[in-house]
Structures are given as structure tokens and as C-alpha cells.
Design an enzyme around this catalytic site. Sequence first.
Site, short mmCIF file in Angstrom:
data_model
loop_
_atom_site.label_atom_id
_atom_site.label_comp_id
_atom_site.label_asym_id
_atom_site.label_seq_id
_atom_site.Cartn_x
_atom_site.Cartn_y
_atom_site.Cartn_z
N GLY A 165 0.84 -1.20 0.00
CA GLY A 165 0.00 0.00 0.00
C GLY A 165 0.87 1.24 0.00
O GLY A 165 2.06 1.16 0.32
N CYS B 224 5.35 -6.28 1.62
CA CYS B 224 5.78 -4.88 1.59
C CYS B 224 5.17 -4.09 2.76
O CYS B 224 5.55 -4.31 3.90
CB CYS B 224 5.43 -4.27 0.22
SG CYS B 224 6.26 -2.71 -0.04
N TYR B 225 4.20 -3.22 2.50
CA TYR B 225 3.53 -2.52 3.60
C TYR B 225 2.99 -3.53 4.62
O TYR B 225 2.99 -3.28 5.82
CB TYR B 225 2.40 -1.66 3.02
CG TYR B 225 1.59 -0.89 4.04
CD1 TYR B 225 2.09 0.26 4.64
CD2 TYR B 225 0.32 -1.31 4.39
CE1 TYR B 225 1.35 0.96 5.56
CE2 TYR B 225 -0.45 -0.61 5.31
CZ TYR B 225 0.08 0.54 5.90
OH TYR B 225 -0.66 1.23 6.81
N HIS C 111 7.92 -7.62 -3.66
CA HIS C 111 6.62 -7.98 -4.23
C HIS C 111 6.71 -9.29 -5.00
O HIS C 111 7.14 -9.30 -6.15
CB HIS C 111 6.13 -6.87 -5.16
CG HIS C 111 5.70 -5.65 -4.44
ND1 HIS C 111 4.40 -5.47 -4.00
CD2 HIS C 111 6.38 -4.56 -4.04
CE1 HIS C 111 4.31 -4.31 -3.37
NE2 HIS C 111 5.49 -3.73 -3.38
N GLU D 53 4.31 -10.89 -6.21
CA GLU D 53 3.21 -11.01 -7.18
C GLU D 53 3.54 -10.43 -8.54
O GLU D 53 2.86 -10.72 -9.51
CB GLU D 53 1.93 -10.35 -6.61
CG GLU D 53 1.94 -8.82 -6.50
CD GLU D 53 2.63 -8.29 -5.24
OE1 GLU D 53 3.44 -9.02 -4.66
OE2 GLU D 53 2.37 -7.14 -4.87
N GLY E 195 -18.09 -8.52 -30.64
CA GLY E 195 -17.47 -9.69 -31.28
C GLY E 195 -16.03 -9.88 -30.85
O GLY E 195 -15.40 -10.87 -31.19
N GLY E 196 -15.50 -8.92 -30.10
CA GLY E 196 -14.15 -9.05 -29.53
C GLY E 196 -14.19 -10.04 -28.36
O GLY E 196 -15.26 -10.47 -27.94
N ASP F 187 -13.56 -9.79 -25.11
CA ASP F 187 -14.13 -9.43 -23.81
C ASP F 187 -15.66 -9.41 -23.84
O ASP F 187 -16.31 -10.00 -22.98
CB ASP F 187 -13.60 -8.06 -23.35
CG ASP F 187 -12.08 -8.01 -23.45
OD1 ASP F 187 -11.46 -9.07 -23.56
OD2 ASP F 187 -11.52 -6.89 -23.43
N LYS G 196 -6.57 -10.69 -19.07
CA LYS G 196 -6.94 -11.17 -20.40
C LYS G 196 -6.82 -12.69 -20.56
O LYS G 196 -7.72 -13.34 -21.08
CB LYS G 196 -6.06 -10.47 -21.43
CG LYS G 196 -6.51 -10.63 -22.85
CD LYS G 196 -7.59 -9.63 -23.16
CE LYS G 196 -8.01 -9.60 -24.59
NZ LYS G 196 -8.85 -8.43 -24.85
#
Length: 512
Positions: free
Chosen positions: A54, A81-82, A168, A170, A223-224, A226, A368
Site C-alpha cells: 500500500g 511490503c507494507y 513484491h 506477485e 465480437g471481440g 471481452d 486477459k
Amino acid sequence: MHQTIAVLDFGSQYTQVIARRIRECSVYSRIYHHSTPAATLKADGVCGVILSGGPASVLDRDAPLPDPAIYRLKVPVLGICYGLQLIAHQLRGKVNPSKKREYGHADLKIGKKNVIFRGLPGTLRVWNSHGDHVTRLPRGFLGIASSENSPHAAIEDPKRRIYGIQFHPEVDHTDQGLHIIDNFLKRVCGCSGDWSMADFIDQSVSSIRETVGNGRVILGLSGGVDSSVAAALIHRAIGRQLTCVFVDNGLLRQDERGYVVDLFRRNFRIDLRVEKVGSLFLRKLRGVTNPETKRKIIGRTFVQVFEQSLKSVGSAEFLAQGTLYPDVIESIAIENNPAALIKSHHNVGGLPKRMKLKLLEPLRELFKDEVRAVGSALGLPKEVVWRQPFPGPGLGVRVVGEVTPHRLRILRKADLILHEEMMESGYYYKIWQSFCVLIPVKTVGVMGDERTYEYVIAIRAVESRDAMTADWVRMPYDLLRIISNRIINEVKGANRVCLDISSKPPSTIEWE
Ligand code: XMP
């Protein structure tokens, strides 16, 4: 009920990335507000707690703190971290501001053999972003790794199973970060990895049903990837309560409308309305050459058409969108920083508030590749799930300058040839994007015995991870030769092909 990890959010830009990494380890997680009482976490049966990073300092007077009872829940805690500094601060160690902010890469030396680092080499390149650091460990804690600026870069209380790491794990830039998270989940929290994308679908389906009740949902289907995945997911949840609207703005690629309509009406039996409004868009674009003006016109006209369509659907309470997590961060970043607006993306940020619809965004927490996995699990074909991105304003930003039906016809044909050859050669799925651009400049050529005077087509093919940066694809000369020959021979109106060899930055991917 799945084994659940609680991620307490202290405002880190990476909180969702932590959740994503946990999903990659096949474990279910929930993000909670940092002030959530320990009793709630207990009632939810969580089997581990992660404290996110954070922007605050634990030394600030109004620093966000978790309920100290979380350390007595008898479930493992990992502070990142934080989060590490919180552990040191709340359990009576000492945190001091550093003289030097540690930002970017650092070499982590792993000291003592430890479950969190099991299976890893003695030194790791890790990614840091912090100002404060721990100068005295709380009672019961041991230092288990250090870096040049942080003698306590990783700490452990083996009895209470509380861990803290200064870097980090992640983010991609940390070597083996996923391995560290996996160790915490599986070896410390005892998670078995009982969660999968199929579970995500089941959970989403119930939560969509609960949210929507008997209401109606409307979704703008492009049509994409997502919007298609969002449509298939919502349709699975509420069937005919979902209506999709497909706007044919006249700026689509060859046969695009037919493909999308066929897929969703025939295979998915989705209630799909098609607005064929190409001539309206082209009329509004007549004589307009400025790229931003073109984008604004296309965006505004889209909203008008969509609003009209909504009226014909009847009373919908929800507007569904295929918003992904990176869209969420990107639009926040843009909101806070007007200088970051390079091109106005009309389909990010939603439709105007006056529509008074509640937003339904079932993919909002996903990245994605996760959306692709959901799409495949829902039975969408590879051509949709792995489709390259296509901009909302469509070919409107790929015909440079004024958009006319004649230029669109030429571009569509050239683009189809490129598409066919990229598919045939296998390049289509390997790269980020490939498309043609019509340059409104005529050059002289000779065909048979005749002089020609026609437009130039540019080929743009780029590699990218996230569209923020991109490099042009080194396609084989022979492939380029085939594409160029075919375009010049088969597309009336184009007599020259060139290759765009610009990277982003300083260029952008689209030409307008
Ligand atoms: P640029 O040209 O900004 O493009 O480098 C980055 C990526 O975004 C796509 N793009 C858009 N996508 N609406 C979209 O949904 C838009 O208005 C838009 N403009 C650009 C582009 O195709 C590339 O993948």
C-alpha cells in the site's frame, strides 16, 4: 465451499495481481477491505490471510491498520511490503523510514532454510518499492532473507506461522514470485488447490442471477474477446433475460457482422439485435480528416444508436460490459492524469450516466488470459477466444484521413488477404495484432501495359504484452512477398504495399 485465502487490501496497485496469482495456484481468494474485523474472516472460514502492499507508511498517524486480532486467528498470515511493516509495527517490532527508497530490482539473499523459499536457489532477483524498513523484529520472529538495503527483507514467526516479505512476489519482475506464493498457500496454509476456472464460472453464474433477479440486461456486443465472453457468461446465467446489441457502424472488417450474428444467434441462441447503421456513421464522417474528431464522432454516434436500441428493447435495468481488470486500472490512471490521454478510447469508461443503468461487469477482476480461459470453458471457438484486439472505432482509424465507402472497400479487401495469410502461416495467434492501413496517397504503378494511379496499403504487425509498448514483427520476407503480391494483384484501388517498422513508443499501434 472452497478453501479461501483473504487478501486484505491496503490500497496497493497490485492487490488484484495478488488475487490473480492465487488463482494461478488453483486457490480461491477474496479481497477484503483492510478494516474487516477478524471475526468476519473467521466466520468466512478463511485458511490464510495476506496483507497487501500500500502507498501509506505505518508511521503515519492515520495509517490504515488491520484488526490486530487477525494475528490471533490461528491461521497463517503473509504480509507483503507494507504488509510486512504492519506486522512489525503491530506486533511491537520497529519500523523506520529508510535513508534511501528501495525501488526496483534488488538481490535477495536467502539466509535460513525456510518453507516459504523451499525449492528456490540461495539468491533471487526481486522487485521492491518501499521507503520504510524494519529495524527491530517483534518477539518470536527471525530474519530469513536480506537485501542490501533491508536486513530484514523476509521474516518469520514459525510458531504463529506469520510471514513478512519486503519485496513484491506477485509482480512479474520478481524471480520465482509465484513459487513463493504457492509455498505459502500449499505448504503453510495447507491449501490443496481445489479451485479452477470452472468454479469461477459457477460462482459468477450464481452471483449474476442474484444481482439481476428478474431484471433485464443489455450488452453491446462487438465480437471481440471481452464482450463475447461476457455475453456467453451472462447468457449462461440468465438466458433470455439478456439482450445483446451489435452495432454495424460500417467500419467493420469483411464478413464480420455475419460471423458474429451467426455464432451468437445460432450457436448460443442469444437474443441479438443488429443495428445496421453504417450509412449514418459514414454520413457523419464525411469530409472529416482529424483523427480525434473522427474518434469523437464515432463514439458519440455509437452512444446515440445504442440508446435508441435500448428503447426498442424495453426496460433494461442493467448494462453489461466486458470490462477487464487492466481496463479498470487504465481508466483510473487516465482519470487522474489528463496528460495520459493520448487517444480517446470510446469504449472504455462506459456509457453516459444519463442512461441510468446499473453496471454488470462479471470479468472486472480478471486478466486477459483468464478471460480467454473462461471463454474456452464456455465453449466459444478459438477464433473468438484468441482474436486479436480490434479498436472500437474500427476501420475508421485505419483509413487515414477521410473515411469513404470506396476507401473502406479497398482496405477491407487488403485486410482480408493479410488475415488469411497470417492464419495460414500461423503468425496470427503468435502476435498481438496484424492489420492493414490505407494511406490516402496515390502513387503511380504499371499493370499489364497500363499505368495505374492508386492508394498505398501499409502492413502493421506488432508484438506486445499489453499494448502499452510494442515492437514490429520481423515477418519472413517470403511471407511479406506473398501478402504484397496478393494485395496488389487482387485489390483494385491499391498498387503499392509498404511495411510499418515503427515501435511503440514513439509511434502508436494504430495510425490514428
Ligand atoms: P494505440 O494505437 O493506442 O493502441 O497504440 C493500443 C491498443 O488499443 C487498441 N485501440 C483501441 N481499442 N478502442 C479500443 O477498444 C479504441 O478506441 C482503441 N484505439 C486503439 C489498438 O488496436 C491497440 O491494440
